[in-house]
Design an enzyme around this catalytic site. Structure first.
Site, mmCIF file in Angstrom:
data_model
loop_
_atom_site.group_PDB
_atom_site.id
_atom_site.type_symbol
_atom_site.label_atom_id
_atom_site.label_comp_id
_atom_site.label_asym_id
_atom_site.label_seq_id
_atom_site.Cartn_x
_atom_site.Cartn_y
_atom_site.Cartn_z
ATOM 1 N N GLU A 154 0.787 -1.231 0.024
ATOM 2 C CA GLU A 154 -0.134 -0.013 -0.079
ATOM 3 C C GLU A 154 0.886 1.248 0.046
ATOM 4 O OE1 GLU A 154 0.314 -2.142 2.607
ATOM 5 O OE2 GLU A 154 0.258 -1.214 4.589
ATOM 6 N N ASN A 155 2.209 1.182 -0.457
ATOM 7 C CA ASN A 155 2.863 2.381 -0.465
ATOM 8 C C ASN A 155 1.987 3.770 -0.834
ATOM 9 O OD1 ASN A 155 5.199 0.593 -0.444
ATOM 10 N ND2 ASN A 155 4.463 0.248 -2.437
ATOM 11 N N GLU A 202 -5.463 -2.663 -0.464
ATOM 12 C CA GLU A 202 -4.372 -1.772 -0.667
ATOM 13 C C GLU A 202 -5.170 -0.358 -0.588
ATOM 14 O OE1 GLU A 202 -1.861 -3.197 0.372
ATOM 15 O OE2 GLU A 202 -2.284 -4.938 -0.417
HETATM 16 C C1 7MK Z 1 -1.151 -9.470 2.740
HETATM 17 C C2 7MK Z 1 1.899 -6.487 3.581
HETATM 18 C C3 7MK Z 1 1.015 -5.355 2.714
HETATM 19 C C4 7MK Z 1 0.640 -10.811 3.614
HETATM 20 C C5 7MK Z 1 -0.735 -10.378 3.412
HETATM 21 C C6 7MK Z 1 -0.098 -8.461 2.421
HETATM 22 C C7 7MK Z 1 1.001 -8.632 2.770
HETATM 23 C C8 7MK Z 1 1.502 -9.962 3.486
HETATM 24 C C9 7MK Z 1 -0.628 -7.103 1.642
HETATM 25 C C10 7MK Z 1 2.161 -7.472 2.746
HETATM 26 C C11 7MK Z 1 -0.435 -5.951 2.999
HETATM 27 N N1 7MK Z 1 0.964 -4.275 4.048
HETATM 28 O O1 7MK Z 1 -1.312 -4.794 2.315
HETATM 29 O O2 7MK Z 1 -0.955 -6.254 4.166
HETATM 30 ZN ZN ZN Z 2 -2.619 -5.190 4.529
#
Ligand code: 7MK
Ligand code: ZN
Length: 868
Positions: free
Chosen positions: A263-264, A297
Site C-alpha cells: 500500500e505504499n 491496498e
Molecule cells: C497481505 C503487507 C501489505 C501478507 C498478506 C499483504 C502482505 C503480506 C498485503 C504484505 C499488505 N501491507 O497490504 O497487508
Molecule cells: Zn494489508
C-alpha cells in the site's frame, strides 16, 4: 549460526531518541551499483547524543553532518552509530546498493527489467541507513535518475513536481509526498510499462488521476483492476466516509514479489497475480481476488497510512482492520454469504492450524525475532475476526462512530491497538475491558454447549462453557468475552422470540464467564438451536446436534451462513465416522437421510447457485486434519473420496441435469454468472468420479471459452486422476508456456497431483522452461502446493517429501528467506503426526537448524518447533 538472532519484546517499546521530519532522497539507478543520497532533517527527542540508524546489505559511501564530513561513527553489519551530535542537524548519508543481486526481493531490486521496491516491514534499511521504524514519520522528496530508454517511467510517492534530461541518455523525475509517512511506505519504480489511465472525482470534488502500470503487451489485462479501484474508492466514501487525499493514485504490477501487494502512499506495488486478468487467463476466483486485494491496498490509505502503527507488534491495528474492510467491500459488492463462508473456511482451516502450531501467537504478538514471520493468518484473518466481533457488539452505527473518533484522534500519527479499542469504547459506551484479551491471548477457544428443555416451565436453558488450551507461547489462558449469536426455531420453522428474565433480548449473547447459563422463557415447544450464527466468534464449537436438527437448519434457518454451517456439521460427523471405519478396516457408510438432505439442497429452487455450490463443497483435507491428533492423512483422503463418490453416485442424475442446465454461451463476470459457473463446476467435480467423468471433463476442456471452465476441467481431471489428465496438461502447457502467471495454474496442478509418482513429476517439472525458484509465484504454485496441499504425497511414509522439502529450503534460505519461511510451515506442525513421521520431519528440521548461514526467518520458526 554464528550470531544468535535476538528477539524483540512488545513490553520494551520506547520512543525513539531522535526523529527525522524530512528526507530528500536521490537515486542514481544502475543495475549493479545504485547510489542513494539521503539528506535528512534530524531532531533530538531524548537524551542521547548518539544516533543509531538501521542499515544492512549495503556499503556506506559518505556521511556528513550539516554539510561537513563526519568521522565520529561506527558501522556494523546492521547499524550505523553516529556520535557527538547536536540537537538539530542535517544528515547526509550516501550508500551503494546492488539491485540486481537482490534475490530476497526486499529493499530495491530488479523485477524482470524494472527497478522496484518493497519496504514493509524492514526493507528500507536495505536502501539507506535510517530510523527504520513506523513511529518516525517524515515528509519525503525523491529524485529518481536512470537511463531513459530502459526506464521511461520513473515513479515514487506523492506528486510529480519536476523532471529533466541529462547527458548519456539519462533523465530524472522529482516527486514530493506531502503526507508524513514511515519508511515502510516508501516506494520507487523505474522501467518500461504500458499504462491504463482513468479518473476519479472524490465526493468533495478532488480530481484524482488513476494509473495502472503493467508490462508491455498486458494492457488488455488491466481493466478489471481499474474497475475494482474505482469501486473501492466509491465504497470507502459511502460506507466509511473516507476520501482519497492526493491528486494521483498509481498501481504497478510486477512479476517478482514476495507477497500479494503493498500500500505504499500513492504508489501501490502489486504482485501481477493481483492485477492482470482477462477471461482467457484468469478464473472467477482470480477476478474476485483482484477486487479484494485492490480494495485492501486502497483501504490502507486511511487504515495504515494516514493512521499507521506505533511499532510492528501493532501490525493487526492496520491489517486486521483493513482485512475487515476489504471483506465488507467484497460482501457489499457480491454475495455476503459466500464471502463469509470462504472467510470462515480460512479461520477454521489454516488459522486454527496456526494457533495449534509452535508459531501460535496473539493477534498482537509479544515477541518477534523476524518481523516478516508475523504477516500471518492470525494477525490478518483472526485480526479481522476480532474487529468483526467489535462490529457485532457495537452494531454498524456504533462501529462507524468509533471509526470516526479513531480517525479524529489519531490521523497523522502512529497508533496502537489499545488506541483503536479505546476509540470504539468511547464512541459507543460499550465496555470492552474483558474483550481486550482477544488482542493478548493466543490459541483457539473451545466453546461447549449443552441444552435442556423444561416443558412444564416452558424454559429452554443453554449452558455454555469455554476453555482455551495452553499454547507454546502462553501456558495460562483467561476467560474471554465471546459474542454468541444464536437463534431458536420452533419445529414448524418459526423464529422464537428470545426472552430472558422477562426481557426481549437480541441474537447476540455476551458470554463472559467460564460457564454461563442462559434461560429462555415462554418457549412453547422444544426448540431447535442455531448456534454461533455468522461465526460470531473465532472459536471451536462442541455441541451435539441431532442429524434431523441439522437437516432442519440446512433447510429452514433464516440465514444462509447458518444453513451452510449445519451442512458442514453434518458432513463433519460422517467424515469422522468414516475415518474411524477406515482405520478399523470397517466398511464406510453414509446414511440415506444425509444424501437426501444434500439432494434437497441441489434441487432447491429458492437458493442461489453460488450458495448451493458452497453447500456441496466438502471440507478440505487440511481442515479435516485439524480435527485430529495424530493426523492420518491416508484415512482422511479415503474418507473424503468415499463421501465424494457416494454423493456422486446417489445424485448422478440430478448433478448431470444441473450440469447441463447451467451451460452459458457468453462469458460474463457478473456475480450471477460466476455463481452459475461455480455450481456447474462443483457438479463436474462430482461427476468426474462417475462413469461419465472422462467424457464430460474432456468435452468441457475442449469447449471452454474462459479460464474458469478450463481450470475446472483440469482440476477435476487431476483430482479424479482421469485418463485424459496427461493430454489436457500437455495441451495447456503447449498453449501457455510463454506466460508465467497462467502457467502457475498448471504448476499448482502438478503440485497437488494425487498420483503416487507426483514427487518425481514435480522434480522433472522444476526444469520446465517457465519454472524458476527465483520467482516466488512459480515457487509457491509448484513447491508450496506440494508441501501444503498434497498431504498424502508430502507425508509419504518413506520420508521422500520431507527430504525434498529440506533440499528446497536450503536453496531458498540463501536466495529468498521470506519465501523459505512461508514454505516451511507444514513441517513445523510435525507433532500432529504419528511417531514415524515426527521423527522423519525432525531429522530434516535439525539439518536445517545446523546450516551456518541460516536466515533469521527460518531460525525463529525452526527453533520454536524443535523446542516445543
Ligand atoms: C497481505 C503487507 C501489505 C501478507 C498478506 C499483504 C502482505 C503480506 C498485503 C504484505 C499488505 N501491507 O497490504 O497487508
Ligand atoms: Zn494489508
Amino acid at each position: 549460526m554464528t550470531n544468535q538472532p535476538q528477539a524483540k519484546y512488545r513490553k520494551d517499546y520506547t520512543a525513539p531518541e531522535f526523529t527525522i521530519t524530512d528526507i530528500d532522497l536521490t537515486f542514481d539507478l544502475y543495475d549493479e551499483e545504485t547510489k542513494v543520497t539521503a539528506v535528512s532533517k534530524v531532531l533530538k527527542q531524548g537524551n542521547s547524543t548518539t544516533l543509531t540508524l538501521e542499515g544492512e546489505h549495503m556499503a556506506l559511501a559518505g556521511l556528513q553532518i550539516n554539510g561537513e564530513d563526519w568521522s565520529d561513527y561506527e558501522v556494523t553489519s546492521t547499524q550505523l552509530h553516529i556520535h557527538q551530535l547536536p540537537n538539530e542537524f542535517e544528515l547526509t548519508v550516501v550508500t551503494d546498493i546492488n539491485p540486481s543481486a537482490n534475490t530476497a526481493l526486499e529493499g530495491l531490486y530488479k523485477s524482470g527489467g524494472a527497478f522496484c521496491t518493497q519496504c514493509e516491514a524492514e526493507g528500507f534499511r536495505r536502501i539507506t541507513y535510517f530510523l527504520d521504524r513506523p513511529d518516525v514519520l517524515a515528509k519525503y522528496t525523491t529524485t529518481v535518475i536512470a537511463d531513459k530508454a530502459a526506464n521511461p517511467f520513473l515513479l515514487s510517492n506523492g506528486n510529480r513536481i519536476d523532471e529533466g534530461e541529462l547527458e548519456n541518455g539519462r533523465h530524472w523525475v522529482k516527486w514530493s509526498d506531502p503526507h508524513p509517512k514511515p519508511s515502510y511506505l516508501f516506494a520507487l519504480v523505474a522501467g518500461q510499462f504500458d499504462v491504463l489511465r482513468d479518473k476519479f472525482v472524490t465526493k468533495s470534488g478532488r480530481n484524482v488521476e488513476l494509473e495502472i502500470y503493467v508490462d508491455q503487451g498486458n494492457l488488455d489485462r488491466a481493466p478489471h483492476a481499474m474497475t475494482s479501484l474505482i469501486n473501492a474508492m466509491k465504497w470507502d466514501e459511502e460506507r466509511f466516509g473516507l476520501e482519497y487525499d492526493l491528486d494521483i493514485y498509481m498501481i504497478v504490477a510486477v512479476d517478482f514479489f514476495n507477497m500479494g501487494a503493498m500500500e505504499n502512499k500513492g504508489l501501490n506495488i502489486f504482485n501481477s497475480k493481483y492485477v492482470l486478468a482477462n477471461d482467457q487467463t484468469a478464473t472467477d476466483t482470480d477476478y474476485l481476488g483482484i477486487e479484494a486485494v485492490i480494495g485492501h491496498e486502497y483501504f490502507h490509505n486511511w487504515t495504515g497510512n494516514r493512521i499507521t502503527c506505533r511499532d510492528w507488534f501493532q501490525l493487526s491495528l492496520k491489517e486486521g482492520l483493513t482485512v475487515f474492510r476489504d471483506q465488507e467491500f467484497s460482501s457489499d459488492l457480491g454475495s455476503r454469504a459466500v464471502n463469509r463462508i470462504n472467510n470462515v473456511r480460512i479461520i477454521r482451516g489454516p488459522q486454527f492450524a496456526e494457533d495449534a502450531s509452535p508459531m501460535s501467537h496473539p493477534i498482537r504478538p509479544d515477541k518477534v525475532i523476524e518481523m516478516n514471520n508475523f504477516y500471518t493468518l492470525t494477525v490478518y484473518e483472526k485480526g479481522s475476526e476480532v474487529i468483526r466481533m467489535i462490529h457485532t457488539l457495537l452494531g454498524e452505527e456504533g462501529f462507524q462512530k468509533g471509526m470516526k473518533l479513531y480517525v479524529e484522534r489519531h490521523d497523522g500519527t502512529a497508533a496502537t491497538c489499545d488506541d483503536f479499542v479505546a476509540a470504539m469504547e468511547d464512541a459507543s459506551g460499550v465496555d470492552l475491558t474483558q474483550f481486550r484479551l482477544w488482542y493478548s491471548q493466543s490459541g483457539t477457544p473451545v466453546v461447549t454447549a449443552n441444552t435442556a428443555y423444561d416443558a412444564a416451565a416452558k424454559t429452554f436453558t443453554l449452558t455454555l462453557s469455554q476453555k482455551t488450551e495452553p499454547t507454546l507461547d502462553q501456558p495460562n489462558k483467561q476467560v474471554l468475552h465471546i459474542p454468541m449469536n444464536v437463534e431458536l426455531y420452533s419445529p414448524d420453522g418459526e423464529v422464537i422470540p428470545m426472552i430472558i428474565e422477562g426481557k426481549a433480548v437480541g441474537n447476540v449473547l455476551d458470554f463472559t464467564q467460564d460457564t454461563q447459563q442462559f434461560v429462555f422463557e415462554n418457549v412453547e415447544q422444544e426448540p431447535i438451536l442455531s448456534l454461533l450464527r455468522e461465526f460470531s466468534a473465532p472459536v471451536k464449537l462442541g455441541y451435539h446436534s441431532k442429524d434431523e436438527d441439522l437437516v432442519f437448519l440446512m433447510n429452514q434457518a433464516q440465514n444462509e451462513f447458518a444453513r451452510w454451517d449445519a451442512g458442514q456439521t453434518l458432513l463433519a460427523k460422517y467424515l469422522r465416522q468414516n475415518i474411524a471405519a477406515c482405520q478399523a478396516n470397517d466398511e464406510m457408510a453414509l446414511p440415506q437421510s444425509v444424501l437426501d438432505a444434500f439432494k434437497g439442497i441441489l434441487l432447491s429452487e429458492s437458493l442461489e447457485p453460488a450458495f448451493i455450490a458452497e453447500m456441496l463443497t466438502l471440507p478440505s483435507q487440511n481442515e479435516v486434519a485439524g480435527w485430529f491428533k495424530p493426523v492420518d492423512v491416508d484415512a482422511i483422503a479415503k474418507a473424503l473420496g468415499f463421501i465424494k463418490r457416494t454423493i456422486a453416485a446417489e445424485l448422478v442424475d440430478e448433478l448431470t441435469a444441473m450440469y447441463h442446465s447451467l451451460k452459458q454461451d457468453k462469458y460474463s463476470i457478473e456475480h450471477a454468472a460466476i455463481g452459475q459457473r461455480a455450481l456447474r463446476n462443483v457438479c463436474l467435480s462430482y461427476l468426474a468420479v462417475t462413469d461419465e467423468g472422462e467424457s464430460l471433463v474432456s468435452a468441457q476442456y475442449e469447449s471452454a471459452n474462459n479460464m474458469t471452465d478450463t481450470m475446472a476441467a483440469m482440476s477435476a481431471a487431476n483430482q479424479a486422476q482421469l485418463g485424459c489428465r496427461e493430454s489436457l496438461m500437455k495441451d495447456f502447457s503447449d498453449k501457455w508456456s510463454h506466460d508465467g502467471l497462467v502457467m502457475d495454474k498448471w504448476f499448482m496442478l502438478q503440485g497437488t497431483n494425487p498420483a503416487d509418482n507426483a514427487l518425481d513429476v514435480i522434480k522433472q517439472t522444476m526444469s520446465h522452461p517457465t519454472f524458476s525458484l527465483k520467482n516466488p509465484n512459480r515457487t509457491r504454485s509448484l513447491i508450496g502446493a506440494f508441501f501444503a496441499q498434497n498431504p498424502v504425497n508430502f507425508h509419504a511414509i518413506d520420508g521422500s517429501g520431507y527430504q525434498f522439502a529440506s533440499e528446497i529450503l536450503v536453496t531458498l534460505n540463501e536466495s529468498n528467506p521470506q519465501v523459505a519461511s512461508r514454505l516451511i510451515d507444514p513441517l513445523l506442525k510435525y507433532r500432529q503426526y504419528d511417531d514415524t513421521r515426527q521423527n522423519l520431519i525432525r531429522v530434516e528440521l535439525e539439518k536445517l537448524a545446523g546450516l551456518d548461514n541460516l536466515a533469521k526467518d527460518l531460525y525463529e520458526k525452526i527453533n520454536k518447533a524443535l523446542e516445543a
